[in-house]
Write an enzyme that holds these catalytic residues in place. Sequence first.
Site, PDB file in Angstrom:
ATOM      1  N   VAL A 150      -9.323   2.854   9.487  1.00 60.86           N
ATOM      2  CA  VAL A 150      -8.749   1.336   9.709  1.00 60.86           C
ATOM      3  C   VAL A 150      -7.233   1.687   9.052  1.00 60.86           C
ATOM      4  O   VAL A 150      -7.090   2.740   8.109  1.00 60.86           O
ATOM      5  CB  VAL A 150      -9.318   0.123   9.172  1.00 60.86           C
ATOM      6  CG1 VAL A 150     -10.679  -0.160   9.962  1.00 60.86           C
ATOM      7  CG2 VAL A 150      -9.563   0.302   7.365  1.00 60.86           C
ATOM      8  N   SER A 151      -6.100   1.001   9.463  1.00 59.81           N
ATOM      9  CA  SER A 151      -4.787   1.373   9.148  1.00 59.81           C
ATOM     10  C   SER A 151      -4.334   0.531   7.883  1.00 59.81           C
ATOM     11  O   SER A 151      -3.530   0.806   7.241  1.00 59.81           O
ATOM     12  CB  SER A 151      -3.895   0.747  10.315  1.00 59.81           C
ATOM     13  OG  SER A 151      -4.330   1.487  11.370  1.00 59.81           O
ATOM     14  N   THR A 152      -5.030  -0.638   7.603  1.00 57.89           N
ATOM     15  CA  THR A 152      -4.751  -1.560   6.523  1.00 57.89           C
ATOM     16  C   THR A 152      -6.095  -1.868   5.464  1.00 57.89           C
ATOM     17  O   THR A 152      -7.145  -1.791   6.165  1.00 57.89           O
ATOM     18  CB  THR A 152      -4.093  -2.787   6.726  1.00 57.89           C
ATOM     19  OG1 THR A 152      -4.811  -3.565   7.731  1.00 57.89           O
ATOM     20  CG2 THR A 152      -2.554  -2.466   7.484  1.00 57.89           C
TER      21      THR A 152
END
Length: 196
Positions: free
Chosen positions: A8-10
């Site tokens: 996931v990016s964050t």
Amino acid sequence: MKIGYARVSTDDQTLDLQRDALQAAGCERLFEDKAGGAKAERPGLGEAMAFARKGDVLIVWRFDRLGRSMSELVRLIGELDAAGIGFESLAEKIDATTAAGRLVFHVFAALAEFERNLTRERTHAGLAAARARGRKGGRRELSPEKQALIRASADRPPAEVCKALGISRSTFYKYAPSRADAAGASMLHTKRESQQ
């Protein structure tokens, strides 16, 4: 062995959806990353690739979980293929361990190369057009007012001037060369003292 990789990016995003899909696909081992930005490190991916052995299959939920760009995706899958490790993407239903899956990735590689060449050609054409109009690359000069403010700020710390004018430290020293010389001499003097 089926090896799952999720990303996931964050930090506020959850890996639950990807974990569930990878476990349902029969992955015996999962590696994960929470990494954003194009240049963020992905230790989980490095661990997954180091853990995988010839004959294993690396499985992701979607293509964009493995590579952030087409060229990166093609490069990573090429590395896996060279090591004898298969690749599968669940959402796109592509299995690179099959002949059809490998064909798809050859097409992807060709498209990525085509995209790189188009970008290069557009960049060169844009630069040539700008040069023909008398424009050159690089940063714009600071306004004469800001240059004067920099020269008049001899008694203020560089960080304070940079913040007030919204400029970088390198820009500050470009227009305050005497301060740059003084800073360099001070650093050299400190280095020499520490060596003695």
